[in-house]
Design a protein around this motif. Structure first.
Motif, PDB file in Angstrom:
ATOM      1  N   LEU A   1      68.300  29.353  39.024  1.00 31.20           N
ATOM      2  CA  LEU A   1      67.864  30.754  38.950  1.00 31.20           C
ATOM      3  C   LEU A   1      66.909  30.972  37.788  1.00 31.20           C
ATOM      4  O   LEU A   1      65.932  31.732  37.907  1.00 31.20           O
ATOM      5  N   LEU A   2      67.173  30.327  36.681  1.00 35.20           N
ATOM      6  CA  LEU A   2      66.279  30.437  35.530  1.00 35.20           C
ATOM      7  C   LEU A   2      64.905  29.855  35.853  1.00 35.20           C
ATOM      8  O   LEU A   2      63.873  30.455  35.519  1.00 35.20           O
ATOM      9  N   MET A   3      64.884  28.728  36.543  1.00 31.28           N
ATOM     10  CA  MET A   3      63.613  28.103  36.923  1.00 31.28           C
ATOM     11  C   MET A   3      62.851  28.994  37.904  1.00 31.28           C
ATOM     12  O   MET A   3      61.624  29.163  37.791  1.00 31.28           O
ATOM     13  N   VAL A   4      63.571  29.561  38.876  1.00 35.80           N
ATOM     14  CA  VAL A   4      62.921  30.446  39.852  1.00 35.80           C
ATOM     15  C   VAL A   4      62.365  31.672  39.154  1.00 35.80           C
ATOM     16  O   VAL A   4      61.244  32.125  39.435  1.00 35.80           O
ATOM     17  N   GLY A   5      63.108  32.209  38.217  1.00 35.20           N
ATOM     18  CA  GLY A   5      62.639  33.372  37.454  1.00 35.20           C
ATOM     19  C   GLY A   5      61.417  33.052  36.629  1.00 35.20           C
ATOM     20  O   GLY A   5      60.475  33.854  36.514  1.00 35.20           O
ATOM     21  N   MET A   6      61.381  31.866  36.046  1.00 36.45           N
ATOM     22  CA  MET A   6      60.228  31.465  35.237  1.00 36.45           C
ATOM     23  C   MET A   6      59.006  31.269  36.118  1.00 36.45           C
ATOM     24  O   MET A   6      57.884  31.659  35.753  1.00 36.45           O
ATOM     25  N   VAL A   7      59.197  30.664  37.291  1.00 38.12           N
ATOM     26  CA  VAL A   7      58.064  30.461  38.201  1.00 38.12           C
ATOM     27  C   VAL A   7      57.544  31.807  38.687  1.00 38.12           C
ATOM     28  O   VAL A   7      56.334  32.030  38.775  1.00 38.12           O
ATOM     29  N   ALA A   8      58.483  32.714  38.986  1.00 37.15           N
ATOM     30  CA  ALA A   8      58.057  34.047  39.449  1.00 37.15           C
ATOM     31  C   ALA A   8      57.319  34.783  38.347  1.00 37.15           C
ATOM     32  O   ALA A   8      56.333  35.505  38.620  1.00 37.15           O
ATOM     33  N   ALA A   9      57.746  34.646  37.111  1.00 34.30           N
ATOM     34  CA  ALA A   9      57.090  35.335  35.975  1.00 34.30           C
ATOM     35  C   ALA A   9      55.715  34.752  35.716  1.00 34.30           C
ATOM     36  O   ALA A   9      54.784  35.472  35.368  1.00 34.30           O
ATOM     37  N   VAL A  10      55.556  33.466  35.881  1.00 31.87           N
ATOM     38  CA  VAL A  10      54.267  32.833  35.619  1.00 31.87           C
ATOM     39  C   VAL A  10      53.290  33.158  36.746  1.00 31.87           C
ATOM     40  O   VAL A  10      52.092  33.383  36.511  1.00 31.87           O
ATOM     41  N   SER A  11      53.777  33.209  37.999  1.00 31.06           N
ATOM     42  CA  SER A  11      52.876  33.438  39.105  1.00 31.06           C
ATOM     43  C   SER A  11      52.510  34.904  39.314  1.00 31.06           C
ATOM     44  O   SER A  11      51.574  35.228  40.028  1.00 31.06           O
ATOM     45  N   THR A  12      53.184  35.822  38.706  1.00 28.23           N
ATOM     46  CA  THR A  12      52.818  37.241  38.806  1.00 28.23           C
ATOM     47  C   THR A  12      51.707  37.573  37.810  1.00 28.23           C
ATOM     48  O   THR A  12      51.840  37.287  36.636  1.00 28.23           O
ATOM     49  N   PRO A  13      50.608  38.250  38.347  1.00 26.43           N
ATOM     50  CA  PRO A  13      49.529  38.580  37.415  1.00 26.43           C
ATOM     51  C   PRO A  13      49.784  39.742  36.526  1.00 26.43           C
ATOM     52  O   PRO A  13      50.498  40.556  36.447  1.00 26.43           O
TER      53      PRO A  13
END
Length: 171
Positions: free
Chosen positions: A159-171
């Protein structure tokens, strides 16, 4: 030159006796008196000499004609077996699934993938322990706890990894 007595021929006969050696000789004399092997005057005389003895040879002279332990052949006949009531119960075997569950649980930090087998084996062990006469309930519980903690930690990391990927991919 005088001939040596048999008790004087060994090198130990002139070795100095300790208090413990004198007490051992006194114990032999007490047992002999209690068994009727010595009369009272002879017992008292030997006791006095035992306490004043300076060497092993002197002590050996006092007890040489007395048995100094169980007499061989004294207990003749069959030995009765001990009744089962007085024997401790045989040890109960440990459940192998419980042990395997604990081992998998301990291996979780090193492998990461052994958490699921730890949980499965722990539940199998708990199920078997309800019906069998085996030990290992604590092992199964420890394996279950470590397994579930490993799964929870793994889910938290995902979940932490998914959250980090989502945070990085959002402009």
């Amino acid at each position: 030159m005088t001939a040596l007595q048999p008790w004087q021929q060994s090198g130990q006969s002139v070795m100095r006796a300790s208090h413990a050696d004198r007490e051992r000789a006194v114990d032999v004399l007490k047992a002999a008196y209690a068994e009727g092997r010595l009369n009272k005057p002879e017992y008292e005389q030997r006791m006095g000499r035992a306490y004043s003895a300076a060497t092993y040879g002197e002590l050996n002279m006092l007890v040489a004609d007395l048995p100094q332990g169980p007499v061989p052949g004294q207990f003749v006949g069959p030995v009765a077996p001990v009744p089962a009531t007085f024997l401790p119960p045989p040890p109960r075997p440990t459940n192998s699934y419980a042990l395997a569950s604990l081992i998998c649980g301990i291996a979780v930090p090193f492998t990461g993938v052994s958490a699921i087998p730890a949980v499965i084996l722990g539940h199998l062990a708990k199920s078997q322990l309800r019906t069998s006469n085996e030990e290992g309930d604590g092992l199964a519980t420890a394996g279950l706890v470590l397994g579930w903690l490993g799964i929870a930690f793994g889910v938290a990391i995902v979940l932490l990894m998914v959250g980090m990927v989502a945070a990085v991919s959002t402009p």
